[in-house]
Design a protein around this motif. Structure first.
Motif, PDB file in Angstrom:
ATOM      1  N   PRO A  76      -4.156  -0.502  -4.714  1.00 13.70           N
ATOM      2  CA  PRO A  76      -4.202  -0.421  -6.147  1.00 13.70           C
ATOM      3  C   PRO A  76      -4.794   1.253  -6.324  1.00 13.70           C
ATOM      4  CG  PRO A  76      -5.602  -2.378  -5.540  1.00 13.70           C
ATOM      5  CD  PRO A  76      -5.213  -1.525  -4.381  1.00 13.70           C
ATOM      6  N   LEU A 136      -5.180  -3.324 -14.235  1.00 15.52           N
ATOM      7  CA  LEU A 136      -4.700  -4.626 -13.684  1.00 15.52           C
ATOM      8  C   LEU A 136      -5.611  -5.387 -13.613  1.00 15.52           C
ATOM      9  CD1 LEU A 136      -3.411  -2.938 -10.349  1.00 15.52           C
ATOM     10  CD2 LEU A 136      -2.131  -3.958 -12.118  1.00 15.52           C
ATOM     11  N   VAL A 158       0.790  -9.847 -14.292  1.00 21.11           N
ATOM     12  CA  VAL A 158       1.399  -8.611 -13.924  1.00 21.11           C
ATOM     13  C   VAL A 158       2.723  -9.105 -13.417  1.00 21.11           C
ATOM     14  CG1 VAL A 158       1.634  -6.803 -12.003  1.00 21.11           C
ATOM     15  CG2 VAL A 158      -0.635  -7.273 -13.014  1.00 21.11           C
ATOM     16  N   CYS A 189      -2.220  -6.171  -6.395  1.00 24.01           N
ATOM     17  CA  CYS A 189      -2.568  -6.529  -7.570  1.00 24.01           C
ATOM     18  C   CYS A 189      -3.734  -7.366  -7.819  1.00 24.01           C
ATOM     19  CB  CYS A 189      -1.513  -6.885  -8.335  1.00 24.01           C
ATOM     20  SG  CYS A 189      -0.194  -5.831  -8.532  1.00 24.01           S
ATOM     21  N   ALA A 247      -5.892  -8.820 -10.806  1.00 29.94           N
ATOM     22  CA  ALA A 247      -4.858  -9.128 -11.750  1.00 29.94           C
ATOM     23  C   ALA A 247      -4.869 -10.979 -11.900  1.00 29.94           C
ATOM     24  CB  ALA A 247      -3.481  -8.932 -11.173  1.00 29.94           C
ATOM     25  N   VAL A 296       0.495 -12.675 -10.933  1.00 34.29           N
ATOM     26  CA  VAL A 296       1.565 -11.794 -10.396  1.00 34.29           C
ATOM     27  C   VAL A 296       2.895 -12.478 -10.081  1.00 34.29           C
ATOM     28  CG1 VAL A 296       2.146 -10.218  -8.824  1.00 34.29           C
ATOM     29  CG2 VAL A 296      -0.139 -10.380  -9.270  1.00 34.29           C
TER      30      VAL A 296
END
Length: 243
Positions: free
Chosen positions: A191, A199, A204, A224, A229, A232
């Motif tokens: 990241p 995030l 995402v 992520c 996140a 994903v």
């Protein structure tokens, strides 16, 4: 006829619309001629819910996975692809990636959106797979970022082009086994420290030009998740499948 329509008509007479692939005449801008469209393998019908690979059978409401994803579960929730990476599809991808055909990003984003309406329904944060800065300097643009930005603009989603960074310059992955790819990509993508707040808690959607083994997308998905996140998914322009 309005003045604008007259101007557009005049422009079309001087600069007629051309096929994105072969340059032949077509009816509208950003399209393929009938021959190139026929020879481009768009993915439709029943697909693996995890990687987007086409599967035999008819599409219904059941979630199915290919053998590869059943053997090795993906590190993201769902995946889709617009084209098969072969023939005209491969030529289009290579033109975007290495041929300075940045104009292809806009029509390609429409093909990708058509392949993944369910992944775009909740307006995810669109994040491209990053390039190492040395490769970006040499190529001058990140084709995945162009696709991500065009897709986000089309679908009304937020896009964060620099959410992830590639901290290690990995060698070319083409032709390498899945195990080799995983080893080379270990800790290579992280990241962006300046973007972790973007995030955190987000749904995402990772965007890339091609999925082969999925190792690069796995590394991005891990990055992520490490940044917080909530979910994903992945969407690629083209999918490499076993012969």
């Amino acid at each position: 006829m309005t003045l604008r329509a007259r101007i557009q008509t005049a422009v079309s007479l001087v600069y007629p619309a051309r096929c994105l692939n072969c340059g032949g005449l077509v009816e509208s801008d950003f399209g393929l001629c009938s021959a190139c469209w026929r020879d481009t393998s768009f993915i439709s019908g029943l697909v693996c819910d995890s990687c987007g690979a086409p599967l035999p059978g008819e599409a219904d409401d059941q979630i199915v996975q290919c053998d590869a994803c059943l053997r090795t579960p993906r590190e993201w929730s769902q995946g889709r692809a617009a084209l098969l990476y072969g023939g005209q599809g491969r030529r289009l991808v290579l033109a975007l990636k290495h041929g300075d055909r940045t104009d292809l990003a806009r029509p390609a984003s429409s093909w990708m959106a058509r392949a993944a309406p369910e992944l775009l329904a909740d307006k995810p944060l669109v994040v491209p797979v990053p390039l190492h800065w040395t490769r970006l300097l040499r190529r001058r643009y990140n084709q995945s970022a162009l696709l991500a930005q065009a897709l986000a603009a089309r679908e009304g989603c937020d896009c964060c082009p620099d959410a992830l960074v590639r901290v290690t310059k990995t060698p070319m992955l083409e032709g390498r086994s899945r195990e080799e790819r995983m080893m080379l990509l270990d800790e290579a993508i992280r990241p962006n420290p300046r973007m972790t707040s973007r995030l955190d808690g987000q749904r995402v959607l990772l965007v890339d030009d091609v999925m082969t083994s999925g190792s690069t997308l796995s590394a991005c998905a891990r990055a992520c998740v490490a940044a917080g996140a909530a979910k994903v998914s992945v969407l690629v322009l083209a999918r490499v499948t076993a012969a």
